[in-house]
Structure formats: C-alpha cells, structure tokens
Design a protein around this motif. Structure first.
Motif, mmCIF file in Angstrom:
data_model
loop_
_atom_site.group_PDB
_atom_site.id
_atom_site.type_symbol
_atom_site.label_atom_id
_atom_site.label_comp_id
_atom_site.label_asym_id
_atom_site.label_seq_id
_atom_site.Cartn_x
_atom_site.Cartn_y
_atom_site.Cartn_z
ATOM 1 N N ASP A 1 0.850 -1.200 0.000
ATOM 2 C CA ASP A 1 0.000 0.000 0.000
ATOM 3 C C ASP A 1 0.884 1.247 0.000
ATOM 4 O O ASP A 1 1.264 1.762 1.039
ATOM 5 N N HIS B 1 0.892 4.706 -0.719
ATOM 6 C CA HIS B 1 0.281 6.012 -0.936
ATOM 7 C C HIS B 1 1.305 7.143 -0.931
ATOM 8 O O HIS B 1 1.056 8.199 -1.510
ATOM 9 N N ARG C 1 -2.965 0.198 -8.912
ATOM 10 C CA ARG C 1 -2.917 1.546 -8.347
ATOM 11 C C ARG C 1 -3.086 2.573 -9.464
ATOM 12 O O ARG C 1 -2.997 2.250 -10.652
ATOM 13 N N THR C 2 -3.356 3.802 -9.082
ATOM 14 C CA THR C 2 -3.632 4.830 -10.065
ATOM 15 C C THR C 2 -2.468 5.008 -11.033
ATOM 16 O O THR C 2 -1.296 4.865 -10.665
ATOM 17 N N ASN D 1 0.670 10.594 -7.065
ATOM 18 C CA ASN D 1 -0.013 11.640 -6.313
ATOM 19 C C ASN D 1 0.979 12.664 -5.767
ATOM 20 O O ASN D 1 2.189 12.591 -6.037
ATOM 21 N N ASP E 1 -2.410 5.900 -5.486
ATOM 22 C CA ASP E 1 -3.602 5.559 -4.720
ATOM 23 C C ASP E 1 -4.244 4.290 -5.281
ATOM 24 O O ASP E 1 -3.790 3.727 -6.289
ATOM 25 N N HIS E 2 -5.300 3.845 -4.628
ATOM 26 C CA HIS E 2 -5.960 2.607 -5.031
ATOM 27 C C HIS E 2 -6.505 2.737 -6.449
ATOM 28 O O HIS E 2 -7.172 3.716 -6.784
#
Length: 389
Positions: A252, A254, A297-298, A302, A308-309
C-alpha cells in the motif's frame, strides 16, 4: 473438521513455534498427482505499473514524472516495451530460463469502491459479487479428481478466505510472540525420542532448516522472512502436498513509493527464487506459481510521490509449467481517454481466467466445474498461451 495427527500434523503442531517469526500466512493442500500450484496473495494493492513498467508507452513518464524509471535508474528491460523494477532483479534468471511471465492489465471484477477488505475478499472468493464467504481455492479442492485423497493444511496467523470453505483444512496457527531457542529444540528432541513417528517428523523439520532458518539471531531479530516461508512451502510441496498459498504484505504505497516499494518487491522475488531453489528440478518443472493482488494503483502519481488505489494491475506467473519469457497483454494504453475513469489502467484480463487456466492444467478440473463451482458465472476462456501443456 479435525484430522488424525500424522508426521505433517506434528510438523504443524509441535514445531509451530519455530515458524512464528515469519508473521506470514501459509496454506497447503495435499493432492493426488505430480503437479503443484502455489498462490501468493500480494496484500495492499501491488502497483503493477511499478513492478512491470510499460516504459514503451510514452504516457507513463508524463503520468509518473518521479516514479517512472529508465535504464539509468536500473530498470531491467524485458521485451523492448516493458521493464522489470530493479528491486525484483532476483527474478531475472527465471525470466531468462523461460520460467517467468507476466500478464498485464489484469483485475478482479471489483469496481464498487477502493477498499482493501472488499477487494481482497473478491480476489480470494473468486466471486463477481460481494458476500461470498468461501475461497476459490477451497472450492477447487472439492472438484479435483479422487476426493478421498484431498487434504489441506492452513498455516496462518489469521484465517485466509482463499482456503476457507467446506473442504477439510488442517490449521496451523503460528504464534507471533514465540521463538524456538536451542534449549527448547533440545526439549522437543528429548520429549519425542521414544516416539519414532514424531521423532522422525522433528528430524525432518530440522534437516530442512525450517527451525534454524527462523530462530532469532543474537540481536533478537527473526531470520529468514519470506524466503523462509517459501522454503517451508517448498519442503511441503516436495512431500505429499500439491497446493501451497501464502501472502506478502506491504504493497500500500500512498506516499514515498520509491522507498516503500523496494522491500515487498524484494520479498516477492526472493520468495519465488527460493521456491525454485528448494524444489527438485523434476518438481519445479511441474509447478505453477501465481502471484495476484486485490487491485492495481492509479496511473498518475499523487502529491506524496506515491499512488492511490486503482484497478488494473499485473499478475506474476512462474514455474516450469509456465510458458515464460514473455509479458502477455492486451495493452489498453495509458494515453488520455484510454484510462478507466480517467485515472486507472483499464483491465483487459479477468484474474479469474488465469487462475481457472492453472487449475485446469495442473489438476484436471473440468471447464464445467470451473464455471459452476469454482468461479460461478465465469465463462472460462480457451486454453491461454501463458501455460505449457
């Protein structure tokens, strides 16, 4: 459902403290025949655009000015369009040997939100709708020929949905706060010295380095990690088990993805390389490994230099049963107008099709059973190119 204690059950019971530092769920199933299947669940939403980067798509560097890599950054060219993240360099020998492949732009049917819990449930249940509480791997066990020979063992700190269901599963619950020291090992040796079956099982565990690989080092830190999990799985697959499943966490990303992505990518590569190193050439030749994640993921990085998810991602295939040395894809492009919801890699392959193909090849599960029992509602595609057979 309980089962009679045997040599493997002893390994799962008396020796469970040895594996406690691994902190990683591992599941096994005993199956007839010679073929093996290993599933690795990559929890957290593994970024397929980072692991296998489509550097040949000109939009990638525009969407990811900080995260996209090039040859100067160590990106390993695969086919002139895709490159492998340098943290996964331990996979390169398998790629060159034709024992590693990737299927890009893949996804489960999950589209309703971006929850890890919901995404993982759909990944492991194999259902197109939320709410299914049995796992596709457990349902597959039920329809493999010779039902009397089916036996599974779940080695885990928490129950995994992928092997939950009606098919019998032995449970090995590892305690994360225990470690086996030398005096404790000596105690087990003395305790079981007059029981030939238990003593033999303990000796087997010792000889396969299951115990020594996971004992804490002099600084109190656990040794082995995911490589030890894979080595343990290989030991089980080398005997009477035919299916193994474990998880790798930490995907994960982020923020600070360039840093955070390194560790799980190295763990994944080490786990697959360790499986091969600890399986005989004959067994590895008949083994298929499938590593899958709940969502990608995107496409855009970001503001925290992470992602992001998202939706579309990549599936990793390895083993002698895989037609490797290729990135399989129906590439949707990352250009403006081609992204799903203007943010995600658009999936062009259902992950369930890959799993279904592996189950059919490795264990002879019929198409009708795959469509009605294992993946209800799925219309199984014809035999794909990414398997040998």
């Amino acid at each position: 459902m309980t089962t009679e204690i045997n040599r493997r059950a002893f390994l799962a019971g008396a020796c469970c403290v040895a594996a406690s530092p691994l902190m990683t769920p591992v599941s096994f199933a005993a199956m007839p025949g010679d073929n093996r299947l290993v599933t690795i669940v990559l929890r957290g939403g593994m970024d397929g655009l980072a692991l296998v980067q489509p550097y040949g798509d000109p939009a990638l560097s525009l969407l990811r000015p900080k995260l996209a890599l090039g040859a100067d950054d160590g990106l390993i060219d695969l086919d002139g369009f895709f490159g492998l993240h340098p943290a996964a360099k331990d996979l390169v020998p398998l790629w060159r040997a034709g024992e590693l492949a990737f299927v890009h732009a893949t996804s489960t049917p999950y589209r309703d939100g971006r929850s890890h819990f919901d995404g993982q449930d759909m990944l492991e249940s194999g259902s197109a709708v939320q709410g299914e509480r049995t796992g596709w791997l457990n349902r597959a066990i039920a329809v493999i020929p010779r039902p009397a020979d089916r036996r599974a063992i779940d080695v885990t700190t928490t129950a995994e949905l992928i092997l939950s269901g009606q098919s019998p599963v032995d449970v090995w619950s590892a305690r994360a706060d225990l470690a086996l020291a030398e005096d404790e090992l000596a105690f087990f040796v003395r305790l079981y010295q007059n029981d030939l079956a238990f003593a033999a099982a303990l000796q087997e565990a010792t000889e396969t380095d299951l115990l020594s690989d996971t004992i804490h080092d002099m600084q109190g830190k656990p040794r082995g990690g995911l490589a030890a999990v894979a080595k343990f799985a290989a030991g089980m697959l080398s005997a009477d088990h035919r299916i193994a499943s474990f998880s790798i966490n930490g995907w994960d990303t982020h923020l600070s993805q360039s840093r955070i992505f390194q560790r799980p990518a190295m763990d994944l590569a080490a786990a697959i390389a360790t499986l091969k190193a600890n399986l005989s050439p004959e067994i590895w030749r008949k083994t298929a490994v499938l590593a899958i994640t709940e969502f990608g993921r995107t496409a855009r990085e970001n503001g925290s230099f992470g992602t992001d998810h998202g939706t579309g991602g990549v599936a990793i295939l390895a083993g002698g049963a895989v037609a490797g040395g290729k990135v399989y894809r129906d590439w949707p492009s990352l250009a403006d107008g081609d992204l799903l919801d203007d943010r995600d890699l658009r999936p062009t392959m259902d992950l369930r099709q890959i799993a279904a193909a592996m189950l059919r090849q490795q264990f002879g599960i019929s198409t009708s059973d795959l469509e009605s029992s294992v993946f209800p509602g799925l219309v199984v595609d014809k035999r794909p190119a990414f398997l040998r057979g």
